[in-house]
Design an enzyme around this catalytic site. Structure first.
Site, PDB file in Angstrom:
ATOM      1  N   TRP A  49       1.227  -1.118  -0.316  1.00  0.00           N
ATOM      2  CA  TRP A  49       0.164  -0.256   0.082  1.00  0.00           C
ATOM      3  C   TRP A  49       0.740   1.651  -0.247  1.00  0.00           C
ATOM      4  CZ3 TRP A  49       1.502   1.902   5.050  1.00  0.00           C
ATOM      5  CH2 TRP A  49       1.616   1.070   5.422  1.00  0.00           C
TER       6      TRP A  49
ATOM      7  N   GLY B 165       6.891  -6.280  -0.542  1.00  0.00           N
ATOM      8  CA  GLY B 165       5.399  -6.590   0.483  1.00  0.00           C
ATOM      9  C   GLY B 165       5.872  -6.842   2.157  1.00  0.00           C
ATOM     10  N   SER B 166       5.350  -7.258   3.078  1.00  0.00           N
ATOM     11  CA  SER B 166       6.555  -7.696   4.080  1.00  0.00           C
ATOM     12  C   SER B 166       7.134  -8.687   4.151  1.00  0.00           C
ATOM     13  CB  SER B 166       5.379  -7.586   5.438  1.00  0.00           C
ATOM     14  OG  SER B 166       4.313  -8.917   5.337  1.00  0.00           O
TER      15      SER B 166
ATOM     16  N   GLU C 250      10.662  -8.541  -3.017  1.00  0.00           N
ATOM     17  CA  GLU C 250      10.954  -7.214  -2.676  1.00  0.00           C
ATOM     18  C   GLU C 250      10.011  -6.963  -0.909  1.00  0.00           C
ATOM     19  OE1 GLU C 250      13.803  -5.611  -4.028  1.00  0.00           O
ATOM     20  OE2 GLU C 250      13.506  -6.870  -5.534  1.00  0.00           O
TER      21      GLU C 250
ATOM     22  N   CYS D 202       9.470   1.915   2.134  1.00  0.00           N
ATOM     23  CA  CYS D 202      10.864   0.782   1.988  1.00  0.00           C
ATOM     24  C   CYS D 202      12.552   0.836   1.828  1.00  0.00           C
ATOM     25  CB  CYS D 202      10.255   0.077   0.752  1.00  0.00           C
ATOM     26  SG  CYS D 202      10.521   0.392  -0.494  1.00  0.00           S
TER      27      CYS D 202
HETATM   28  P1  NAD Z   1       1.885  -6.719   2.358  1.00  0.00           P
HETATM   29  O1  NAD Z   1       3.057  -8.500   3.593  1.00  0.00           O
HETATM   30  O2  NAD Z   1       0.924  -7.160   4.100  1.00  0.00           O
HETATM   31  O3  NAD Z   1       1.041  -7.267   1.673  1.00  0.00           O
HETATM   32  C1  NAD Z   1       1.216  -7.171   0.573  1.00  0.00           C
HETATM   33  C2  NAD Z   1       0.842  -7.999  -0.510  1.00  0.00           C
HETATM   34  O4  NAD Z   1       0.734  -9.227   0.011  1.00  0.00           O
HETATM   35  C3  NAD Z   1      -0.618  -7.353  -0.141  1.00  0.00           C
HETATM   36  O5  NAD Z   1      -1.327  -7.036  -1.433  1.00  0.00           O
HETATM   37  C4  NAD Z   1      -0.652  -8.300   0.891  1.00  0.00           C
HETATM   38  O6  NAD Z   1      -3.278  -8.473   0.411  1.00  0.00           O
HETATM   39  C5  NAD Z   1      -0.636  -9.800  -0.099  1.00  0.00           C
HETATM   40  N1  NAD Z   1      -1.172 -10.657   1.065  1.00  0.00           N
HETATM   41  C6  NAD Z   1      -0.901 -11.127   2.049  1.00  0.00           C
HETATM   42  N2  NAD Z   1      -0.951 -11.759   2.762  1.00  0.00           N
HETATM   43  C7  NAD Z   1      -0.562 -12.843   2.002  1.00  0.00           C
HETATM   44  C8  NAD Z   1      -0.420 -13.858   1.442  1.00  0.00           C
HETATM   45  N3  NAD Z   1      -0.317 -14.960   2.199  1.00  0.00           N
HETATM   46  N4  NAD Z   1      -0.220 -14.516  -0.082  1.00  0.00           N
HETATM   47  C9  NAD Z   1      -0.073 -14.092  -0.599  1.00  0.00           C
HETATM   48  N5  NAD Z   1      -0.055 -12.192  -0.796  1.00  0.00           N
HETATM   49  C10 NAD Z   1      -0.499 -11.988   0.702  1.00  0.00           C
HETATM   50  O7  NAD Z   1       2.806  -5.772   3.009  1.00  0.00           O
HETATM   51  P2  NAD Z   1       2.281  -5.054   3.378  1.00  0.00           P
HETATM   52  O8  NAD Z   1       1.865  -3.916   4.458  1.00  0.00           O
HETATM   53  O9  NAD Z   1       1.090  -4.560   2.647  1.00  0.00           O
HETATM   54  O10 NAD Z   1       3.747  -3.298   2.921  1.00  0.00           O
HETATM   55  C11 NAD Z   1       4.216  -2.871   3.531  1.00  0.00           C
HETATM   56  C12 NAD Z   1       5.139  -4.278   3.648  1.00  0.00           C
HETATM   57  O11 NAD Z   1       6.384  -4.147   1.975  1.00  0.00           O
HETATM   58  C13 NAD Z   1       6.802  -2.821   4.128  1.00  0.00           C
HETATM   59  O12 NAD Z   1       7.024  -4.230   4.544  1.00  0.00           O
HETATM   60  C14 NAD Z   1       7.804  -2.330   3.117  1.00  0.00           C
HETATM   61  O13 NAD Z   1       8.831  -2.393   3.384  1.00  0.00           O
HETATM   62  C15 NAD Z   1       8.090  -3.123   2.110  1.00  0.00           C
HETATM   63  N6  NAD Z   1       7.773  -2.621   1.224  1.00  0.00           N
HETATM   64  C16 NAD Z   1       9.582  -2.895   0.128  1.00  0.00           C
HETATM   65  C17 NAD Z   1       9.505  -2.842  -1.458  1.00  0.00           C
HETATM   66  C18 NAD Z   1      10.565  -3.149  -1.505  1.00  0.00           C
HETATM   67  O14 NAD Z   1      11.041  -2.949  -2.381  1.00  0.00           O
HETATM   68  N7  NAD Z   1      11.317  -3.609  -0.760  1.00  0.00           N
HETATM   69  C19 NAD Z   1       8.664  -1.488  -1.136  1.00  0.00           C
HETATM   70  C20 NAD Z   1       7.733  -1.263  -0.919  1.00  0.00           C
HETATM   71  C21 NAD Z   1       7.167  -1.523  -0.184  1.00  0.00           C
END
Ligand code: NAD
Length: 511
Positions: free
Chosen positions: A149, A224-225, A246, A280
């Site tokens: 997000w 994501g996380s 990522e 990130c």
């Molecule tokens: P998140 O992991 O909670 O969610 C990311 C995405 O994964 C969302 O679309 C979510 O609905 C989906 N998701 C959740 N559970 C899943 C599953 N079991 N299987 C498949 N998809 C699933 O992360 P967030 O809170 O949306 O984002 C924040 C995180 O993203 C932070 O840790 C940030 O550092 C990281 N981030 C990394 C980068 C990078 O390029 N390294 C860039 C931006 C954000």
């Protein structure tokens, strides 16, 4: 109040409502795609992909340029939707969600055809006399794109452009916190003239993301996380699916004794507070050498106190995008204060604003037993630690389970580069806040818990392909050398040849 909430549904499909984190007012709702709907999307994408891959890459590049046209034309639609969903500062919406995607898509439109052109690679040794080698970059098929997000447009458009120019189709599962921006991106691709079903958006939360991983895609591009990234890796590993992750970071900033203190202080504040700290590659911990520590802290505090926060027309630091993140930020601050950290600015939720606003904060006397120095905080917090010298700073920077990016600040650029190369992290910027993701030539990806594989740059783009070696015999006729029947005479000849080729100076020169 929850930003994403379940609504009552009249059938068995889940419905979610989203609120603006700045006003807390509802801004939209959506139905989560079921596993079957996700499978249907992938099947449709697969059909669209076959015709797409057959088109010359120049035509695919032309459509990327049309997408750039749409970004330029519909900037305000993009900005409005991002602001409604995230409450970030307008400058950040323009810079991150319009400029950066335009720059990235343009790069791949311009350079993609060269990077993905069939390569002739010279062979070494005696093989070059009889064989030729070409590397053909074949698309993989359907890419499952799952995004977070904090950068709803840029983190989707950048991989999308790479997957598409490489000849793939994409099924995208955006974050449940920012579902509307994905629809704007989808409408831009429609107006740009991309074929139906080539890029599809399936809305939903984690369950929908999990369904996409099982829906028959050929590659997964996940941002994501760390916690979710591990789950994604497990599912992909079971299916032997290629994937990139990522993930989160805890980027260190090293301020050397000879740094330009004004520039470093500005970098510390921007790096920590930009995008409300939901970056990130945000600066999450700062190591400052003793001799300049007091002066540096003074400059940082003055700058942080001057930041304007809010939901008015012009401001610097916006809302926290999600209530769940606000809880994490608050808990890290509580933990730090309880363990002896000093708060020199901010340090609490903004009591004057209705929405989810956490005051830009400066915290010192921090240490590696505190969450604010070890776990990803992802908030507008500038955490500063005094160190004896640069060596201690490098050691502490490396004392982390994360390794996404980092920064080094010094008047001696060469020394900065040398220090940067000793930090165990995905990328480093010298005398600038982290802009690695915004440099399309640079491969981007974390080390340790911060990720797996790389995106962007020629390496990332080729990751959306299978590099297929095609080896052709120059003559293509007559007897195959070394073939049947095996005879003692041929074996003796081969052994002699090995002695000559690898056992003599002339032979080694030829091999
Ligand atoms: P998140 O992991 O909670 O969610 C990311 C995405 O994964 C969302 O679309 C979510 O609905 C989906 N998701 C959740 N559970 C899943 C599953 N079991 N299987 C498949 N998809 C699933 O992360 P967030 O809170 O949306 O984002 C924040 C995180 O993203 C932070 O840790 C940030 O550092 C990281 N981030 C990394 C980068 C990078 O390029 N390294 C860039 C931006 C954000």
């Amino acid at each position: 109040m929850a930003i994403v909430e379940a609504l009552e549904s009249t059938d068995d499909r889940r419905r979610l409502q989203v609120r603006s984190p700045a006003s807390l007012e509802p801004i939209g709702d959506f139905t989560c795609a079921t596993a079957t709907e996700v499978q249907v999307a992938v099947a449709k994408a697969r059909r669209a992909q076959q015709a797409w891959a057959a088109r010359p890459i120049g035509e695919r590049a032309d459509l990327l340029w049309s997408l750039v046209d749409q970004f330029v034309k519909r900037q305000d639609d993009i900005v409005d939707s991002v602001l409604a969903e995230t409450g970030k500062a307008r400058s950040e919406a323009i810079g991150m969600e319009v400029f950066s995607p335009c720059d990235a898509i343009s790069y791949y439109a311009k350079n993609g055809p060269k990077i993905l052109a069939t390569q002739k690679r010279k062979l070494h040794g005696v093989m070059r006399l009889s064989k030729t080698l070409r590397i053909v970059y074949q698309p993989l098929g359907v890419v499952g794109l799952i995004t977070p997000w904090n950068g709803p447009i840029v983190l989707a458009a950048t991989p999308l452009a790479q997957a598409l120019i490489a000849g793939n189709a994409v099924v995208h599962k955006p974050s449940e916190v920012t579902p509307l921006s994905a629809l704007v991106l989808k409408s831009l691709t429609e107006d740009a003239g991309f074929p139906d079903d080539l890029y599809q958006v399936v809305q939903g939360d984690g369950a929908t993301g999990a369904a996409l991983l099982e829906a028959g895609v050929d590659k997964v591009s996940f941002t994501g996380s760390v916690a979710t990234g591990r789950k994604v890796a497990e599912v992909c590993a079971r299916q032997l699916l290629p994937f990139t992750l990522e993930l989160g970071g805890k980027d260190a900033m090293i301020v050397c004794a000879d740094a330009d203190l004004d520039r470093a202080a500005e970098g510390a504040v921007l790096g920590s507070c930009m995008n409300t700290g939901h970056y990130c590659c945000g600066t999450e911990r700062i190591y400052v050498v003793e001799s300049i520590y007091d002066e540096f802290v003074e400059r940082v505090v003055a700058r942080v106190k001057a930041l304007r926060q809010g939901d008015r027309d012009e401001f610097d630091v916006g809302a926290v995008f999600w209530d769940r993140q606000l809880s994490i930020i608050e808990s890290h601050m509580e933990d730090a204060v309880q363990k002896g950290a000093r708060v020199l600015a901010g340090g609490r939720r903004n009591p004057d604003l209705k929405g989810l606003f956490f005051e830009p904060t400066v915290v010192t006397e921090v240490d590696h037993d505190m969450d604010v120095m070890t776990k990803e905080t992802f908030g507008p917090i500038v955490s500063i630690k005094k160190v004896a010298d640069e060596e201690e700073a490098i050691r502490m920077a490396n004392e982390s389970e994360y390794g996404l990016n980092g920064t080094v600040w010094t008047s001696d650029t060469e020394r900065g580069i040398e220090i940067a190369s000793r930090i165990h992290t995905g990328g480093v910027c010298v005398n600038d806040m982290t802009i690695t993701y915004g440099i399309p030539e640079a491969p981007f990806g974390g080390r340790k818990s911060s990720g797996f594989g790389q995106v962007n740059g020629p390496e990332g783009l080729r990751g959306y392909c299978h590099a297929q070696p095609i080896i052709a015999d120059r003559r293509g006729k007559g007897k195959i050398q070394g073939g049947y029947p095996y005879t003692r005479k041929n074996e003796d000849g081969m052994q002699k040849f090995i002695r000559m080729l690898f056992g003599t100076r002339v032979g080694r020169w030829m091999s």
